[in-house]
Design a protein around this motif. Structure first.
Motif, PDB file in Angstrom:
ATOM      1  N   ILE A  27      56.428  10.305  48.718  1.00  0.00           N
ATOM      2  CA  ILE A  27      55.780  10.897  48.620  1.00  0.00           C
ATOM      3  C   ILE A  27      55.195  11.455  49.616  1.00  0.00           C
ATOM      4  O   ILE A  27      55.496  11.237  50.719  1.00  0.00           O
ATOM      5  CB  ILE A  27      54.678  10.791  47.906  1.00  0.00           C
ATOM      6  N   SER A  28      55.623  12.551  49.922  1.00  0.00           N
ATOM      7  CA  SER A  28      54.965  13.384  50.760  1.00  0.00           C
ATOM      8  C   SER A  28      54.036  15.140  50.466  1.00  0.00           C
ATOM      9  O   SER A  28      54.273  15.194  49.487  1.00  0.00           O
ATOM     10  CB  SER A  28      56.027  13.585  51.856  1.00  0.00           C
ATOM     11  N   ALA A  29      53.439  15.744  51.246  1.00  0.00           N
ATOM     12  CA  ALA A  29      52.974  16.751  50.711  1.00  0.00           C
ATOM     13  C   ALA A  29      54.020  18.330  51.273  1.00  0.00           C
ATOM     14  O   ALA A  29      54.833  18.303  52.011  1.00  0.00           O
ATOM     15  CB  ALA A  29      51.476  16.900  52.000  1.00  0.00           C
ATOM     16  N   ARG A  30      53.914  19.160  49.754  1.00  0.00           N
ATOM     17  CA  ARG A  30      55.099  19.922  49.885  1.00  0.00           C
ATOM     18  C   ARG A  30      54.012  21.322  49.642  1.00  0.00           C
ATOM     19  O   ARG A  30      52.833  21.591  49.404  1.00  0.00           O
ATOM     20  CB  ARG A  30      55.755  19.295  48.791  1.00  0.00           C
ATOM     21  N   LEU A  31      54.410  21.966  50.307  1.00  0.00           N
ATOM     22  CA  LEU A  31      54.100  23.637  50.272  1.00  0.00           C
ATOM     23  C   LEU A  31      55.011  24.785  49.091  1.00  0.00           C
ATOM     24  O   LEU A  31      55.704  24.501  48.815  1.00  0.00           O
ATOM     25  CB  LEU A  31      54.445  24.735  51.727  1.00  0.00           C
ATOM     26  N   ILE A  32      53.501  24.839  48.086  1.00  0.00           N
ATOM     27  CA  ILE A  32      54.212  25.279  46.941  1.00  0.00           C
ATOM     28  C   ILE A  32      53.646  27.281  46.732  1.00  0.00           C
ATOM     29  O   ILE A  32      52.457  27.470  47.579  1.00  0.00           O
ATOM     30  CB  ILE A  32      53.648  24.542  46.308  1.00  0.00           C
ATOM     31  N   VAL A  33      54.226  27.729  46.697  1.00  0.00           N
ATOM     32  CA  VAL A  33      54.634  29.325  46.560  1.00  0.00           C
ATOM     33  C   VAL A  33      54.204  29.832  44.643  1.00  0.00           C
ATOM     34  O   VAL A  33      54.917  28.604  43.847  1.00  0.00           O
ATOM     35  CB  VAL A  33      55.828  29.975  47.133  1.00  0.00           C
ATOM     36  N   ASN A  34      54.058  30.655  44.335  1.00  0.00           N
ATOM     37  CA  ASN A  34      53.933  31.286  42.886  1.00  0.00           C
ATOM     38  C   ASN A  34      54.942  32.141  43.387  1.00  0.00           C
ATOM     39  O   ASN A  34      54.904  32.864  44.335  1.00  0.00           O
ATOM     40  CB  ASN A  34      52.028  31.841  42.803  1.00  0.00           C
ATOM     41  N   LYS A  35      55.372  31.714  41.808  1.00  0.00           N
ATOM     42  CA  LYS A  35      56.648  32.970  41.790  1.00  0.00           C
ATOM     43  C   LYS A  35      56.910  34.296  42.210  1.00  0.00           C
ATOM     44  O   LYS A  35      57.446  34.985  42.660  1.00  0.00           O
ATOM     45  CB  LYS A  35      57.012  32.793  40.418  1.00  0.00           C
ATOM     46  N   VAL A  36      55.553  34.801  41.284  1.00  0.00           N
ATOM     47  CA  VAL A  36      55.676  36.602  41.158  1.00  0.00           C
ATOM     48  C   VAL A  36      55.174  36.883  42.580  1.00  0.00           C
ATOM     49  O   VAL A  36      55.855  37.582  43.153  1.00  0.00           O
ATOM     50  CB  VAL A  36      54.266  36.680  40.139  1.00  0.00           C
ATOM     51  N   SER A  37      54.316  35.940  43.817  1.00  0.00           N
ATOM     52  CA  SER A  37      53.674  36.383  44.413  1.00  0.00           C
ATOM     53  C   SER A  37      55.489  36.548  45.358  1.00  0.00           C
ATOM     54  O   SER A  37      54.835  37.105  46.377  1.00  0.00           O
ATOM     55  CB  SER A  37      52.920  35.289  45.039  1.00  0.00           C
ATOM     56  N   TYR A  38      55.924  34.975  44.989  1.00  0.00           N
ATOM     57  CA  TYR A  38      57.289  34.959  45.988  1.00  0.00           C
ATOM     58  C   TYR A  38      57.664  36.680  45.762  1.00  0.00           C
ATOM     59  O   TYR A  38      58.048  37.214  46.988  1.00  0.00           O
ATOM     60  CB  TYR A  38      58.499  34.317  46.023  1.00  0.00           C
ATOM     61  N   GLU A  39      58.096  37.291  44.708  1.00  0.00           N
ATOM     62  CA  GLU A  39      58.615  38.374  44.637  1.00  0.00           C
ATOM     63  C   GLU A  39      57.533  40.160  45.221  1.00  0.00           C
ATOM     64  O   GLU A  39      58.486  40.349  46.276  1.00  0.00           O
ATOM     65  CB  GLU A  39      58.913  38.567  43.323  1.00  0.00           C
ATOM     66  N   PHE A  40      56.716  39.743  45.393  1.00  0.00           N
ATOM     67  CA  PHE A  40      55.522  40.738  45.797  1.00  0.00           C
ATOM     68  C   PHE A  40      55.477  40.268  47.212  1.00  0.00           C
ATOM     69  O   PHE A  40      55.003  41.176  47.528  1.00  0.00           O
ATOM     70  CB  PHE A  40      54.029  41.141  44.914  1.00  0.00           C
ATOM     71  N   LYS A  41      55.256  38.998  47.652  1.00  0.00           N
ATOM     72  CA  LYS A  41      54.666  39.062  48.997  1.00  0.00           C
ATOM     73  C   LYS A  41      55.867  38.532  49.851  1.00  0.00           C
ATOM     74  O   LYS A  41      55.122  37.336  51.106  1.00  0.00           O
ATOM     75  CB  LYS A  41      53.114  38.823  49.215  1.00  0.00           C
ATOM     76  N   LYS A  42      56.854  38.701  50.008  1.00  0.00           N
ATOM     77  CA  LYS A  42      58.093  38.119  50.010  1.00  0.00           C
ATOM     78  C   LYS A  42      58.452  37.260  51.433  1.00  0.00           C
ATOM     79  O   LYS A  42      58.040  36.395  52.300  1.00  0.00           O
ATOM     80  CB  LYS A  42      59.380  38.300  49.588  1.00  0.00           C
TER      81      LYS A  42
END
Length: 212
Positions: free
Chosen positions: A179-194
Protein backbone atom coordinates in the motif's frame (compact mmCIF):
# COMPACT_ATOMS: atom_id res chain seq x y z
CA UNK A 1 -5.97 33.58 -14.96
CA UNK A 2 -5.85 29.81 -15.30
CA UNK A 3 -8.88 27.78 -14.30
CA UNK A 4 -8.76 26.72 -10.65
CA UNK A 5 -7.66 23.17 -9.95
CA UNK A 6 -9.34 21.83 -6.81
CA UNK A 7 -7.04 19.55 -4.82
CA UNK A 8 -8.19 17.34 -1.91
CA UNK A 9 -5.38 16.54 0.53
CA UNK A 10 -5.67 13.92 3.29
CA UNK A 11 -5.56 15.46 6.77
CA UNK A 12 -2.64 14.53 9.00
CA UNK A 13 1.06 13.77 8.61
CA UNK A 14 0.70 12.18 5.18
CA UNK A 15 -1.19 15.21 3.85
CA UNK A 16 1.52 17.55 5.12
CA UNK A 17 4.18 15.49 3.33
CA UNK A 18 2.04 15.44 0.17
CA UNK A 19 1.55 19.23 0.26
CA UNK A 20 5.35 19.60 0.55
CA UNK A 21 5.64 17.59 -2.68
CA UNK A 22 3.11 19.86 -4.41
CA UNK A 23 4.99 22.90 -3.13
CA UNK A 24 8.35 21.61 -4.36
CA UNK A 25 6.75 20.79 -7.71
CA UNK A 26 5.84 24.50 -8.05
CA UNK A 27 2.25 24.52 -6.73
CA UNK A 28 2.76 26.33 -3.44
CA UNK A 29 -0.03 28.02 -1.50
CA UNK A 30 1.38 30.08 1.43
CA UNK A 31 -1.95 30.42 3.29
CA UNK A 32 -2.08 26.64 3.90
CA UNK A 33 1.02 26.96 6.11
CA UNK A 34 -0.37 29.80 8.23
CA UNK A 35 -1.96 29.23 11.64
CA UNK A 36 -5.63 29.66 10.82
CA UNK A 37 -8.96 27.84 10.83
CA UNK A 38 -9.63 28.19 7.14
CA UNK A 39 -10.85 25.12 5.29
CA UNK A 40 -9.98 26.17 1.75
CA UNK A 41 -6.68 27.68 0.59
CA UNK A 42 -6.01 29.13 -2.84
CA UNK A 43 -3.24 30.59 -4.91
CA UNK A 44 -5.06 32.48 -7.65
CA UNK A 45 -1.84 33.22 -9.51
CA UNK A 46 -1.07 29.51 -9.89
CA UNK A 47 -4.73 28.55 -10.31
CA UNK A 48 -4.71 26.01 -7.49
CA UNK A 49 -7.10 25.59 -4.58
CA UNK A 50 -6.44 23.11 -1.74
CA UNK A 51 -8.64 21.71 1.00
CA UNK A 52 -8.08 19.14 3.74
CA UNK A 53 -10.34 16.10 3.91
CA UNK A 54 -10.55 12.98 6.03
CA UNK A 55 -8.28 10.45 4.25
CA UNK A 56 -11.14 8.03 3.58
CA UNK A 57 -13.24 10.88 2.07
CA UNK A 58 -10.71 12.14 -0.47
CA UNK A 59 -11.72 9.56 -3.08
CA UNK A 60 -15.40 10.58 -2.70
CA UNK A 61 -14.59 14.26 -3.30
CA UNK A 62 -12.61 13.30 -6.40
CA UNK A 63 -15.08 10.75 -7.75
CA UNK A 64 -17.98 13.21 -7.42
CA UNK A 65 -16.08 16.14 -8.91
CA UNK A 66 -15.83 18.40 -5.83
CA UNK A 67 -12.07 17.95 -6.28
CA UNK A 68 -10.30 17.57 -9.61
CA UNK A 69 -7.38 15.73 -8.06
CA UNK A 70 -6.57 14.23 -4.68
CA UNK A 71 -4.29 11.88 -2.81
CA UNK A 72 -5.61 8.63 -1.33
CA UNK A 73 -4.08 5.44 0.01
CA UNK A 74 -4.23 2.36 -2.22
CA UNK A 75 -6.14 0.67 0.64
CA UNK A 76 -9.01 3.19 0.24
CA UNK A 77 -9.05 2.69 -3.54
CA UNK A 78 -9.15 -1.10 -3.25
CA UNK A 79 -11.80 -1.04 -0.54
CA UNK A 80 -14.24 1.47 -2.06
CA UNK A 81 -13.35 1.05 -5.77
CA UNK A 82 -14.17 4.66 -6.73
CA UNK A 83 -14.63 5.48 -10.43
CA UNK A 84 -11.50 7.65 -10.85
CA UNK A 85 -8.18 7.63 -12.69
CA UNK A 86 -5.19 6.52 -10.65
CA UNK A 87 -2.34 8.57 -12.10
CA UNK A 88 0.74 8.15 -9.96
CA UNK A 89 2.24 6.19 -7.07
CA UNK A 90 3.68 8.89 -4.79
CA UNK A 91 5.89 6.33 -3.05
CA UNK A 92 4.98 7.55 0.44
CA UNK A 93 2.66 6.44 3.24
CA UNK A 94 4.00 2.94 2.60
CA UNK A 95 2.70 -0.09 4.45
CA UNK A 96 1.04 -3.37 3.46
CA UNK A 97 -2.33 -5.06 3.72
CA UNK A 98 -1.85 -8.32 5.58
CA UNK A 99 -3.56 -11.35 7.06
CA UNK A 100 -2.42 -11.77 10.66
CA UNK A 101 -3.24 -14.18 13.44
CA UNK A 102 -1.97 -15.88 16.59
CA UNK A 103 1.48 -17.42 16.37
CA UNK A 104 0.09 -20.95 16.60
CA UNK A 105 -2.64 -20.32 13.99
CA UNK A 106 -3.51 -23.29 11.78
CA UNK A 107 -6.02 -22.85 8.95
CA UNK A 108 -8.45 -25.76 9.12
CA UNK A 109 -9.99 -25.65 5.64
CA UNK A 110 -12.91 -27.83 6.77
CA UNK A 111 -14.21 -24.87 8.77
CA UNK A 112 -15.39 -21.43 7.71
CA UNK A 113 -12.57 -18.98 8.44
CA UNK A 114 -13.65 -16.06 10.64
CA UNK A 115 -11.99 -12.84 9.46
CA UNK A 116 -12.17 -9.57 11.41
CA UNK A 117 -11.40 -6.43 9.39
CA UNK A 118 -12.19 -2.80 8.56
CA UNK A 119 -11.54 -3.75 4.92
CA UNK A 120 -14.40 -6.12 4.13
CA UNK A 121 -14.17 -5.70 0.36
CA UNK A 122 -10.40 -6.31 0.21
CA UNK A 123 -10.68 -9.33 2.53
CA UNK A 124 -13.64 -10.72 0.58
CA UNK A 125 -11.89 -10.35 -2.80
CA UNK A 126 -8.67 -11.88 -1.49
CA UNK A 127 -10.27 -15.00 0.01
CA UNK A 128 -12.59 -15.29 -2.99
CA UNK A 129 -9.52 -15.54 -5.22
CA UNK A 130 -8.31 -18.42 -3.02
CA UNK A 131 -11.72 -20.12 -3.04
CA UNK A 132 -11.76 -19.97 0.77
CA UNK A 133 -15.09 -19.91 2.61
CA UNK A 134 -15.06 -17.03 5.13
CA UNK A 135 -17.24 -15.21 7.61
CA UNK A 136 -16.36 -11.49 7.61
CA UNK A 137 -16.72 -9.65 10.91
CA UNK A 138 -16.62 -5.93 10.12
CA UNK A 139 -15.04 -3.89 12.92
CA UNK A 140 -14.10 -0.22 13.13
CA UNK A 141 -11.83 -0.17 16.17
CA UNK A 142 -8.75 -2.11 17.29
CA UNK A 143 -8.87 -5.16 15.06
CA UNK A 144 -6.00 -6.89 16.91
CA UNK A 145 -8.27 -7.74 19.86
CA UNK A 146 -10.53 -9.98 17.75
CA UNK A 147 -8.33 -13.14 17.60
CA UNK A 148 -7.21 -12.65 21.22
CA UNK A 149 -10.84 -12.76 22.40
CA UNK A 150 -11.63 -15.56 19.93
CA UNK A 151 -14.04 -13.36 17.98
CA UNK A 152 -12.11 -14.24 14.82
CA UNK A 153 -9.44 -16.66 13.59
CA UNK A 154 -7.48 -14.01 11.69
CA UNK A 155 -7.55 -10.31 10.89
CA UNK A 156 -7.00 -8.39 7.65
CA UNK A 157 -5.44 -5.02 8.37
CA UNK A 158 -2.76 -2.50 7.46
CA UNK A 159 0.68 -3.27 8.87
CA UNK A 160 3.41 -0.65 8.97
CA UNK A 161 6.05 -1.83 11.45
CA UNK A 162 4.30 -4.87 12.95
CA UNK A 163 4.94 -3.62 16.51
CA UNK A 164 1.26 -3.67 17.54
CA UNK A 165 0.95 -7.24 16.27
CA UNK A 166 4.05 -8.38 18.18
CA UNK A 167 2.89 -6.73 21.40
CA UNK A 168 -0.37 -8.68 21.13
CA UNK A 169 1.30 -12.01 20.27
CA UNK A 170 0.10 -11.91 16.68
CA UNK A 171 2.12 -12.22 13.49
CA UNK A 172 1.74 -11.66 9.75
CA UNK A 173 0.59 -14.82 7.98
CA UNK A 174 0.31 -13.43 4.46
CA UNK A 175 0.85 -10.10 2.67
CA UNK A 176 -2.11 -9.36 0.40
CA UNK A 177 -0.86 -6.19 -1.31
CA UNK A 178 1.65 -3.36 -0.76
CA UNK A 179 0.00 0.00 0.00
CA UNK A 180 1.13 3.57 -0.70
CA UNK A 181 -0.38 7.00 -1.44
CA UNK A 182 -1.70 7.52 -4.98
CA UNK A 183 -2.53 10.64 -6.99
CA UNK A 184 -6.10 10.28 -8.25
CA UNK A 185 -8.04 12.35 -10.79
CA UNK A 186 -11.71 12.94 -11.57
CA UNK A 187 -12.54 11.49 -14.99
CA UNK A 188 -14.52 14.51 -16.26
CA UNK A 189 -11.90 16.97 -14.95
CA UNK A 190 -9.24 15.05 -16.86
CA UNK A 191 -11.16 15.71 -20.05
CA UNK A 192 -11.71 19.43 -19.47
CA UNK A 193 -8.58 20.39 -17.50
CA UNK A 194 -6.15 17.95 -19.05
CA UNK A 195 -3.28 20.42 -19.57
CA UNK A 196 -3.44 21.73 -15.97
CA UNK A 197 -3.68 18.21 -14.52
CA UNK A 198 -0.81 16.93 -16.69
CA UNK A 199 1.37 19.77 -15.39
CA UNK A 200 0.71 18.61 -11.79
CA UNK A 201 1.31 14.94 -12.67
CA UNK A 202 4.62 15.76 -14.36
CA UNK A 203 5.74 18.00 -11.47
CA UNK A 204 4.94 15.32 -8.89
CA UNK A 205 6.56 12.59 -11.03
CA UNK A 206 9.81 14.55 -10.90
CA UNK A 207 9.50 14.78 -7.09
CA UNK A 208 8.91 11.02 -6.79
CA UNK A 209 12.02 10.31 -8.88
CA UNK A 210 14.05 12.80 -6.84
CA UNK A 211 12.92 11.16 -3.57
CA UNK A 212 13.76 7.63 -4.75
Amino acid sequence: MERMLNVALPKGRLGEKVYKMFKEAGFECPSIEEENRKLIFENEKLGVRYFWAKPSDVAIYVERGAADIGVAGKDILLEYEPDIYEMLDLNMGKCRMCVAGKKDFYDDRNKTLRVATKFSNIAGNYYNSLGRDIDIIHLNGSIEIAPILDLSDVIVDLVETGTTLKENNLEVIETIVPISARLIVNKVSYEFKKAEIQKVVEGLSRQVKRND
